[in-house]
Design an enzyme around this catalytic site. Structure first.
Site, PDB file in Angstrom:
ATOM      1  N   GLY A  79       1.904   3.560  -6.475  1.00 53.11           N
ATOM      2  CA  GLY A  79       0.345   2.808  -6.774  1.00 53.11           C
ATOM      3  C   GLY A  79      -0.344   3.947  -8.357  1.00 53.11           C
ATOM      4  O   GLY A  79      -0.614   3.225  -9.329  1.00 53.11           O
TER       5      GLY A  79
ATOM      6  N   HIS B 211      -5.977   4.231  -2.301  1.00 51.51           N
ATOM      7  CA  HIS B 211      -7.201   4.194  -3.382  1.00 51.51           C
ATOM      8  C   HIS B 211      -6.470   3.296  -4.203  1.00 51.51           C
ATOM      9  O   HIS B 211      -7.555   3.641  -5.223  1.00 51.51           O
ATOM     10  CB  HIS B 211      -6.170   5.257  -3.817  1.00 51.51           C
ATOM     11  CG  HIS B 211      -6.249   6.891  -3.309  1.00 51.51           C
ATOM     12  ND1 HIS B 211      -7.565   7.817  -3.389  1.00 51.51           N
ATOM     13  CD2 HIS B 211      -5.007   7.616  -2.356  1.00 51.51           C
ATOM     14  CE1 HIS B 211      -7.011   9.085  -2.039  1.00 51.51           C
ATOM     15  NE2 HIS B 211      -5.922   8.806  -1.599  1.00 51.51           N
TER      16      HIS B 211
ATOM     17  N   ARG C 200       0.887  -1.719   0.288  1.00 53.29           N
ATOM     18  CA  ARG C 200       0.023  -0.488   0.038  1.00 53.29           C
ATOM     19  C   ARG C 200       0.853   1.023   0.049  1.00 53.29           C
ATOM     20  O   ARG C 200       1.449   0.928   0.444  1.00 53.29           O
ATOM     21  CB  ARG C 200      -0.738  -0.060   1.534  1.00 53.29           C
ATOM     22  CG  ARG C 200      -2.432   1.682   1.100  1.00 53.29           C
ATOM     23  CD  ARG C 200      -3.199   1.502   2.096  1.00 53.29           C
ATOM     24  NE  ARG C 200      -2.489   1.248   3.650  1.00 53.29           N
ATOM     25  CZ  ARG C 200      -2.959   1.180   5.001  1.00 53.29           C
ATOM     26  NH1 ARG C 200      -4.796   0.779   4.529  1.00 53.29           N
ATOM     27  NH2 ARG C 200      -2.759   1.208   6.073  1.00 53.29           N
ATOM     28  N   SER C 201       0.248   2.029  -1.168  1.00 47.19           N
ATOM     29  CA  SER C 201       1.304   3.383  -0.866  1.00 47.19           C
ATOM     30  C   SER C 201       0.121   4.239  -0.597  1.00 47.19           C
ATOM     31  O   SER C 201       0.543   5.434   0.791  1.00 47.19           O
ATOM     32  CB  SER C 201       1.618   3.829  -2.443  1.00 47.19           C
ATOM     33  OG  SER C 201       1.215   3.477  -3.567  1.00 47.19           O
ATOM     34  N   GLY C 202      -1.087   4.284  -0.931  1.00 41.56           N
ATOM     35  CA  GLY C 202      -1.672   5.277  -0.501  1.00 41.56           C
ATOM     36  C   GLY C 202      -3.538   5.154  -0.155  1.00 41.56           C
ATOM     37  O   GLY C 202      -3.902   5.992   0.035  1.00 41.56           O
TER      38      GLY C 202
ATOM     39  N   TYR D 270      -2.751   9.332 -15.356  1.00 38.27           N
ATOM     40  CA  TYR D 270      -2.688  10.566 -15.944  1.00 38.27           C
ATOM     41  C   TYR D 270      -3.571  11.980 -15.344  1.00 38.27           C
ATOM     42  O   TYR D 270      -3.809  11.710 -13.808  1.00 38.27           O
ATOM     43  CB  TYR D 270      -4.081  10.391 -16.698  1.00 38.27           C
ATOM     44  CG  TYR D 270      -5.776   9.801 -16.460  1.00 38.27           C
ATOM     45  CD1 TYR D 270      -6.298  11.150 -16.538  1.00 38.27           C
ATOM     46  CD2 TYR D 270      -6.029   9.396 -15.854  1.00 38.27           C
ATOM     47  CE1 TYR D 270      -7.496  11.337 -15.581  1.00 38.27           C
ATOM     48  CE2 TYR D 270      -7.089   8.614 -15.199  1.00 38.27           C
ATOM     49  CZ  TYR D 270      -7.944  10.370 -15.775  1.00 38.27           C
ATOM     50  OH  TYR D 270      -9.618  10.078 -14.816  1.00 38.27           O
TER      51      TYR D 270
ATOM     52  N   TYR E  52      -8.890   1.845 -12.092  1.00 37.08           N
ATOM     53  CA  TYR E  52      -9.721   1.700 -11.506  1.00 37.08           C
ATOM     54  C   TYR E  52     -11.044   0.710 -11.454  1.00 37.08           C
ATOM     55  O   TYR E  52     -11.425   0.264 -12.392  1.00 37.08           O
ATOM     56  CB  TYR E  52     -10.778   2.966 -12.882  1.00 37.08           C
ATOM     57  CG  TYR E  52     -10.948   4.490 -13.105  1.00 37.08           C
ATOM     58  CD1 TYR E  52      -9.944   4.991 -12.428  1.00 37.08           C
ATOM     59  CD2 TYR E  52     -11.406   5.345 -14.340  1.00 37.08           C
ATOM     60  CE1 TYR E  52      -9.838   6.351 -12.041  1.00 37.08           C
ATOM     61  CE2 TYR E  52     -11.176   6.226 -14.326  1.00 37.08           C
ATOM     62  CZ  TYR E  52     -10.460   7.441 -13.334  1.00 37.08           C
ATOM     63  OH  TYR E  52     -10.061   8.433 -13.564  1.00 37.08           O
TER      64      TYR E  52
END
Length: 535
Positions: A185, A116, A112-114, A192, A478
């Site tokens: 991530g 999201h 996990r980095s953020g 983008y 997504y």
């Protein structure tokens, strides 16, 4: 391939048919919890230092550490599987020890980095697992002289933007607009933002990286080789190893950029403007990005005005340049000076992210924004959707009782110039725009969750005739488990993984599988949509 299409209901049936197996696996691995901790202590150069970075359910800080960057409340329930251990490393040696001990004691590793991940895969697993939370590894070094930066995987986009703007107001990084997103991530899935028509995606800017593989080797671009370096720039996180840091090129932006927001209701010809936008947005100068959002974005509004089309624009230049350009190329929108605001690039990120005008740039450093329950999906469009189809689509947004919307990201410009094989992100030339579908709700009940998830699935189904086909494209950042998943237990065949893999990566999927087979043949780094090795 159609006969192999993924059914979420079959997947749930599969999961519910394995409670004994999974419960048995958890019980079987429970001693591994203690053995894993002992292994970390024995394999760490300074066992006392790593002990301060380990959190178990018995630790008073465990819950706060788990939830700090857990962004989607859909995965914050009492029944959501929790990690046996969370490790927040501060050094390469810590990560090497975690990998080694997870392998030795049969524990799955999630990175996990953020926080999201739209399906929670960076902190949720159906089998016993450890979370490697990169939040302490967020060092950023900006080299203005060479227009590049080294940024560790645990840093957020906002932290990178803040660091850049403290040094130069004319440099930027072309990535997303949510400050709290982790850069590890984000780039792993392509990444983008509103500069994509001018400069492409975030992964296009990566010129070097540091990666720890399954054997604990620390590698840079030269030592990992061009195949692996290619794969990690958009081939999805938690697949090829642990990315420690990215070296990225920075891009030029003017001192002044212009933002505008133009909402339109049905009575203000919203559908006709959206229809026209499809023919215009991808052909505008590269310096102009106009995002079209259609749906219900304010739950407090009711009636005919509750559904709107809103156009958000970023122009790399001033208002006096923008207005005549819009009058010539997109007069249907009716943009006027009062719709526009001039500011610096960093300020524009905060504005797009929803912060009030003139807010402090310190807000770029926030790691927690408003959290909610969400479900998302994505599509790509090659031919303009007919106006009558947009009218039918418009009615679908009245059916959602909270927030439900879709936004359309214009392509063209640089996105049409980069070959689809340049990095794993394959959706380039030939696409008019990308669609992101979102349902967001606050009610904390299974019934509410299922109601909103059903709504977005129906919306997605109704869009089938108007979006890309064979395969129907999707965007890995997504994340959407509806389009297919790997086996929960055991290995996954190429054929099964292709069901979702071709949607995300197109023809690049085959090369990703070959790279995975070479660097991680036993499939240690894995999740429900990680690239599998060839069996």
């Amino acid at each position: 391939m159609a006969s192999l299409s993924y059914s979420p209901f079959l997947f749930l049936l599969f999961l519910f048919s394995l409670p004994c197996i999974i419960d048995s696996a958890r019980l079987h691995h429970y001693p591994a919890h203690t053995n894993f901790l002992q292994c970390l202590s024995q394999n760490s150069e300074h066992s006392s230092s790593i002990s301060n970075l380990i959190y178990t359910p018995q630790n008073s800080s465990y819950s706060s550490v788990l939830h700090f960057t857990l962004q989607d409340l859909r995965f914050n329930t009492s029944s959501t599987p929790k990690p046996l251990v969370i490790v927040t490393p501060t050094s390469v040696s810590h990560i090497q020890s975690v990998i080694s001990c997870c392998r030795k004691h049969g524990l799955q590793l999630r990175i996990r980095s953020g926080g999201h991940d739209y399906e929670g895969l960076s902190y949720v697993s159906a089998v016993p697992f450890v979370v490697l939370d990169m939040i302490n590894m967020r060092d950023i070094k900006v080299d203005v002289a060479n227009n590049n930066a080294w940024v560790q995987a645990g840093a957020s986009l906002g932290e990178l933007y803040y660091k850049i703007t403290q040094i130069s107001r004319n440099l930027a990084f072309p990535a997303g607009v949510c400050p709290s997103v982790g850069i590890g991530g984000h780039i792993s899935g392509g990444g983008y933002g509103p500069l994509l028509r001018k400069y492409g995606i975030a992964a296009d800017q990566v010129i070097d990286a540091q990666l720890i593989d399954v054997n604990g080797r620390l590698m840079d671009r030269a030592s990992m080789g061009e195949d692996v370096f290619w794969a990690i720039r958009g081939g999805g996180g938690n697949t090829f190893g642990v990315v420690i840091a990215w070296k990225v090129s920075l891009v030029s932006v003017p001192s002044t950029v212009t933002l505008f927001t133009v909402p339109r209701t049905l009575e203000q010809n919203a559908i006709k403007i959206v229809h026209r936008w499809q023919y215009v947005a991808n052909k505008l100068p590269d310096e102009l990005y106009i995002l079209s959002v259609m749906g219900k974005t304010n739950a407090s509004e009711v009636g005919s005005d509750s559904v709107k089309a809103t156009f958000f624009g970023l122009f790399l230049g001033g208002i006096n340049q923008l207005l005549p350009l819009m009058q010539e190329r997109f007069p249907e929108l009716g943009l006027v000076k009062e719709d526009c605001s001039e500011m610096g690039w960093a300020e524009s990120i905060l504005n797009i992210a929803g912060f009030p005008a003139n807010t402090s740039l310190d807000n770029l450093l926030t790691r927690t924004l408003l959290k909610a329950r969400t479900k998302s999906k994505s599509d790509y469009v090659k031919e303009a959707i007919p106006e009558d189809a947009l009218e039918r689509l418009w009615k679908r947004f009245y059916e959602v009782d909270d927030l439900g919307f879709m936004y359309m990201v214009p392509y063209g410009g640089r996105m049409s110039q980069v070959p689809e094989s340049s990095v794993p992100f394959a959706h380039r030339a030939g696409y008019l725009y990308k669609i992101g579908y979102f349902a967001t709700w606050n009610e904390d009940t299974n019934r509410a969750s299922q109601r909103h998830i059903n709504w977005i699935r129906k919306l997605y189904s109704r869009m089938t005739p108007y979006v890309s086909k064979n395969p129907r494209g999707a965007y890995i950042n997504y994340r959407d488990l509806d389009i297919g998943v790997n086996n929960v237990l055991g290995q996954t065949s190429y054929a099964k993984a292709s069901i979702w893999g071709k949607k995300y990566y197109g023809d690049n999927f085959d090369r990703l599988v070959r790279v995975k087979t070479a660097i991680d043949p036993t499939n240690f780094f894995r999740n429900e949509q990680s690239i599998p090795p060839l069996l």
